[in-house]
Structure formats: structure tokens, C-alpha cells
Design a protein around this motif. Sequence first.
Motif, PDB file in Angstrom:
ATOM      1  N   ARG A 142       0.862  71.864  38.022  1.00 36.33           N
ATOM      2  CA  ARG A 142       0.156  70.862  38.818  1.00 36.33           C
ATOM      3  C   ARG A 142      -1.275  71.343  39.092  1.00 36.33           C
ATOM      4  NH1 ARG A 142       1.851  66.475  42.183  1.00 36.33           N
ATOM      5  NH2 ARG A 142       0.318  66.438  43.842  1.00 36.33           N
ATOM      6  N   GLU A 143      -1.398  72.588  39.508  1.00 33.88           N
ATOM      7  CA  GLU A 143      -2.718  73.187  39.765  1.00 33.88           C
ATOM      8  C   GLU A 143      -3.591  73.135  38.523  1.00 33.88           C
ATOM      9  OE1 GLU A 143      -4.025  74.885  42.723  1.00 33.88           O
ATOM     10  OE2 GLU A 143      -2.505  73.422  43.299  1.00 33.88           O
ATOM     11  N   GLN A 144      -2.948  73.549  37.423  1.00 32.63           N
ATOM     12  CA  GLN A 144      -3.633  73.605  36.128  1.00 32.63           C
ATOM     13  C   GLN A 144      -4.127  72.208  35.728  1.00 32.63           C
ATOM     14  OE1 GLN A 144      -0.688  75.039  33.396  1.00 32.63           O
ATOM     15  NE2 GLN A 144      -1.748  74.279  31.562  1.00 32.63           N
ATOM     16  N   VAL A 145      -3.274  71.192  35.936  1.00 36.20           N
ATOM     17  CA  VAL A 145      -3.641  69.818  35.591  1.00 36.20           C
ATOM     18  C   VAL A 145      -4.760  69.320  36.491  1.00 36.20           C
ATOM     19  CG1 VAL A 145      -2.857  67.424  35.606  1.00 36.20           C
ATOM     20  CG2 VAL A 145      -1.421  69.196  34.580  1.00 36.20           C
ATOM     21  N   ALA A 186      -7.060  70.994  38.053  1.00 36.05           N
ATOM     22  CA  ALA A 186      -8.331  71.662  37.713  1.00 36.05           C
ATOM     23  C   ALA A 186      -8.934  71.032  36.457  1.00 36.05           C
ATOM     24  CB  ALA A 186      -8.105  73.157  37.506  1.00 36.05           C
ATOM     25  N   ALA A 187      -8.094  70.816  35.443  1.00 35.46           N
ATOM     26  CA  ALA A 187      -8.582  70.204  34.203  1.00 35.46           C
ATOM     27  C   ALA A 187      -9.037  68.767  34.467  1.00 35.46           C
ATOM     28  CB  ALA A 187      -7.485  70.228  33.146  1.00 35.46           C
ATOM     29  N   ALA A 188      -8.264  68.051  35.288  1.00 39.38           N
ATOM     30  CA  ALA A 188      -8.573  66.640  35.570  1.00 39.38           C
ATOM     31  C   ALA A 188      -9.937  66.511  36.242  1.00 39.38           C
ATOM     32  CB  ALA A 188      -7.490  66.022  36.453  1.00 39.38           C
ATOM     33  N   LEU A 189     -10.252  67.435  37.168  1.00 38.65           N
ATOM     34  CA  LEU A 189     -11.545  67.349  37.855  1.00 38.65           C
ATOM     35  C   LEU A 189     -12.688  67.438  36.848  1.00 38.65           C
ATOM     36  CD1 LEU A 189     -12.957  67.189  40.673  1.00 38.65           C
ATOM     37  CD2 LEU A 189     -13.267  69.655  40.477  1.00 38.65           C
ATOM     38  N   THR A 190     -12.578  68.378  35.914  1.00 39.81           N
ATOM     39  CA  THR A 190     -13.626  68.538  34.902  1.00 39.81           C
ATOM     40  C   THR A 190     -13.725  67.296  34.016  1.00 39.81           C
ATOM     41  OG1 THR A 190     -13.205  70.911  34.884  1.00 39.81           O
ATOM     42  CG2 THR A 190     -14.447  70.021  33.039  1.00 39.81           C
ATOM     43  N   ALA A 235      -5.646  70.004  29.838  1.00 45.43           N
ATOM     44  CA  ALA A 235      -4.767  70.852  30.645  1.00 45.43           C
ATOM     45  C   ALA A 235      -3.743  71.576  29.777  1.00 45.43           C
ATOM     46  CB  ALA A 235      -4.068  70.004  31.700  1.00 45.43           C
ATOM     47  N   ASP A 236      -3.788  71.308  28.460  1.00 46.15           N
ATOM     48  CA  ASP A 236      -2.844  71.929  27.523  1.00 46.15           C
ATOM     49  C   ASP A 236      -1.401  71.656  27.945  1.00 46.15           C
ATOM     50  OD1 ASP A 236      -2.137  73.293  25.283  1.00 46.15           O
ATOM     51  OD2 ASP A 236      -2.270  75.284  26.199  1.00 46.15           O
ATOM     52  N   ILE A 237      -1.108  70.384  28.165  1.00 42.20           N
ATOM     53  CA  ILE A 237       0.216  69.948  28.602  1.00 42.20           C
ATOM     54  C   ILE A 237       0.556  68.711  27.765  1.00 42.20           C
ATOM     55  CG2 ILE A 237      -0.706  68.478  30.454  1.00 42.20           C
ATOM     56  CD1 ILE A 237       1.621  69.121  32.178  1.00 42.20           C
ATOM     57  N   GLY A 297       4.834  65.417  29.865  1.00 40.30           N
ATOM     58  CA  GLY A 297       4.767  66.410  30.944  1.00 40.30           C
ATOM     59  C   GLY A 297       3.788  65.976  32.022  1.00 40.30           C
ATOM     60  N   LEU A 298       2.652  65.419  31.578  1.00 40.78           N
ATOM     61  CA  LEU A 298       1.645  64.947  32.537  1.00 40.78           C
ATOM     62  C   LEU A 298       2.195  63.783  33.360  1.00 40.78           C
ATOM     63  CD1 LEU A 298      -1.227  64.991  33.660  1.00 40.78           C
ATOM     64  CD2 LEU A 298      -1.955  63.555  31.761  1.00 40.78           C
ATOM     65  N   TYR A 299       2.862  62.854  32.652  1.00 39.82           N
ATOM     66  CA  TYR A 299       3.407  61.682  33.346  1.00 39.82           C
ATOM     67  C   TYR A 299       4.580  62.052  34.248  1.00 39.82           C
ATOM     68  CZ  TYR A 299       0.507  58.063  31.323  1.00 39.82           C
ATOM     69  OH  TYR A 299      -0.554  57.263  31.013  1.00 39.82           O
TER      70      TYR A 299
END
Lengths: 257, 257
Positions: free
Chosen positions: B80-83, B85-89, B108-110, B114-116
Motif C-alpha cells: 500500500r505504501e509502495q503504491v 508513493a508511486a501514485a503521487l509521482t 508501483a511494480d504491482i 493487485g492494485l485493484y
Amino acid sequence: MVAATFQPRAAYSKVSASPMPVEAPVIRTVLLMMLSLDALSRGAALARTLTAKQNLQNMYSVPSWYGVCMTVTRGDAQRREQVLAAALTVFATFGYRKTSMDAVARAADISRPGLYFLFAGKEELFRETMRQELDRALDDVRTALAAPDADLDARLVAALDANLGRYVGTHLNEGVDELLEHGTAQLHDMYDGHRGAFLDTLAEAITDSGRSATAGVTARQIAEVLQAAGEGWKHRVADREEFVGKLTTAVGVALRP
Amino acid sequence: MVAATFQPRAAYSKVSASPMPVEAPVIRTVLLMMLSLDALSRGAALARTLTAKQNLQNMYSVPSWYGVCMTVTRGDAQRREQVLAAALTVFATFGYRKTSMDAVARAADISRPGLYFLFAGKEELFRETMRQELDRALDDVRTALAAPDADLDARLVAALDANLGRYVGTHLNEGVDELLEHGTAQLHDMYDGHRGAFLDTLAEAITDSGRSATAGVTARQIAEVLQAAGEGWKHRVADREEFVGKLTTAVGVALRP
């Protein structure tokens, strides 16, 4: 160069549905017409340059050129005003990139050649539009600061509002700012120069009042904080009345006795 | 509804070049597959809702559903954290409208499922991204104001910088602001709430210091001017160092002894 790109058959077929061989005299006539048009447009460009120079000197006649004596009447100055006013609205609504000279001509109710007679192109038109806008704002700032019967606080609020509040609460507010902030390439450093002149003018009024120079704070620093706060609020307030209220708070805080 | 939009011939012709009549069993199988997929996605949606609720309570297990016992491990919280952070960029670079869930999944390399699984859709992902961003900023503001060995001026500068300066001088500076200012529909009044909370926190620190309450100026007004000045400068300075310099000027002017 002209001959290389000239395609008589294609050009002719636009006029008549049945293609016909194009005779040498026809080509010669068309070429002559094109050269004449070229000479005319060069003439117009030169006249335009001369006109711009004369306008700067507030004179309304242009010396003869190639034996043709042109007179730029007061009507041209009025048209110029009319075009600049329309151009500001069109640029602020659609942005620099999406604004065409055609759109400005339509909005100003002027012909396309008439527009090109006054301004060489979009970039020149844009620069002149913004220059007039910024010059007027600075004139209003100086008038506000020179108001005889108002105290410093009221004069500073009026000056900040004259410069930053012009379009607050109107649909042009975001657009004009966008043009000034992101039209850097076209405006060179015109906007930076304007902001510097505005700061100087504010700082001078604060210095003259003798209300700065306490606790190591300079008049220029007070002016900078007031300018930044005004810029921070101008896109957050609902209308100009609220903006003036916020400016009054800022001046109250920055110039506490 | 499913039957009405189902076009077996067109679907089939994508697989094989020669069109063939589609038999009833094939249609039945495809329909059953679609219904199963539908049930699966409903299940995932419910699991997602439960996950979100559990996350709020900082717990990492989800009650069994349809007899399937799911365990959300700490790995999901990290993902979730990883996503986020990537989403903000991605959001700050391309804007809300042009950002796709696919692009965020790649950044996010997911996997897309997995994202959904973590976020129901773009709007929820965006809201969570900005919520985390604003919560962190406010935490940093409180930490800055609580610094034990710093005077009020230094603590205010650090607090303003923690909230407004986070992206100053980086390529995300304009983008993050754009998201906060123009993502109103998706964020509801989250950003307004954040700005109010920031003002309250600043005003409280000023009140506690006993440095306001002169000449009819309130601590809240001082906080408002500091916030507006910071917002006015954040897109004008070249880097964070210059921004901190400007904030120091603002605090010096607004809190003159």
C-alpha cells in the motif's frame, strides 16, 4: 523558390472542375501577382515598423516611403486600443497557444489585414497586450499611493489591490495570471521587471511614512511579504471584496505600530 | 443485459480467421465464465471494503467470507505504501485525468489485479494518496512546532516549510499543487480541512508564545498572512533554501517584537 513550389495544375483545378493545360502567359500573370503581393506585404511590414516607432513618440504621421505618403490617423490609435482589449480577453480565455490572430480579429471586429497592419504577428500582439496591462496597473498603483487624504495602511491596500486584484472574482483571473506566469518566452523578463517596479514603489511609500526600520526589518522586506501574501490569496478568495479584506489583514500584520 | 451485448460471431472472429457458427454449448460456457468472473470481482470488492475497514483499525486480518479465510499480512500494508508513493509521482506528473490505474500499477511494480485489490478505483487511490500526503505534512508541522530548543521564529519557519515547502525545487512542485487545488471534486473538502488545521496549529503556537495580541492583530491573522505569503512564494523561488529564506523574512516581518 517561388517557382519551385508553384503548382499551376493543382491551383487551376480548384477554380475549374475540368483540368486544362496552363499557358505560359497565365503563369507569368500569376507570378507577377504573387510578386506584387510580396512587395505589398513588405511595404506593410515597413509601414508597421514605422508606425510603431511613431506611436512611441506620440506622433501620428509616418514619413513618405517609396514616394507614398501615409498618414496614421487617430483612428488607428483607437483601433489599437480596441484590439488590445479584445486580445486580452481572447488570450486569457484560450491561452497563448490556442489563440489565433483570426480569433482576435473577430473579437475586435477588425479585418485580418487590418490586424496585421497594426501588429506583425501573435507574439508582438501578445507582448503589447500584456505591456499595456502592466503599465496601467503600475499607473493605478502610483495613483493609489499618492492619494492625499488616506493613511498609509489604506493607501497600501489600494495599491496592492490595483496591481493584484484587477481580475479577482472575474472569469479572467486565472487566465491573465497564467499568461503572465507562463508566457515568459514571449514576454522575456517584462513581468519580472513589473514585479520589481511594484516592490520598489511600495517600499518607497513605506520608507516615506517612517513606519519601517524597526527590529531589523526593511521597507523592502515588508513590501515583499505584502506582495507574496496578495499573490497567495488572489486565487483563493471568492470576490474582490474578500480580497481587499485579506489585504487589510496583511497590511495590519506587516505594519503593526 | 449480458446477453444483449454479447456478440459471439465478432468475438470468435478475433480468435480464428474463418468465421464459424457458434454452438449453444459454447455460448453457455462463455456465459458461465462471465458470471464466474462477475462473482469473483464482487468478492474482491467486498474483500477490499473489509480490508479498508480493518486497515483503519490497524488490524491485519479479515473475517472469513463465503467460507474463505483471508489474511491480510503486513506485506499488504507495505505494498500500500509502495503504491501510494508511486501514485503521487504519477498523478503529479500527468495530472488526475491523464493518469490510468495501469500506469500506477507499472510505476508501483504491482499487477493490475493487485492494485485493484488494494484500491477500488482511480478516485479512491487519488484520495488515499493525497490524504496520506496531507497527514504526513501536518505531522511534520506539529513536530517542527514542538522542537524543544528553538525560538518561536525558527519553529514557525520550520513548520511553514514542512507544510508548503515539501516539493519546492523538485519537478513535482507544480504538479502536487495542481492536484490539491483542482482535485476538489475527488477530494471533497479534504484540502480546505487541511489548510484550516494548519492555520489552527500555527495560531496556537503563536498564542502560546504570547507574541501576538498587540495593536488589534490576532494570532490567527498572523498565521493567515504567513500561510498566504508562503503560498505566494512557493512557485517563485528557485529552490528550498531560497524558500526558507523568504519564510524567515515573512516571520520576521509578521512577528516584529
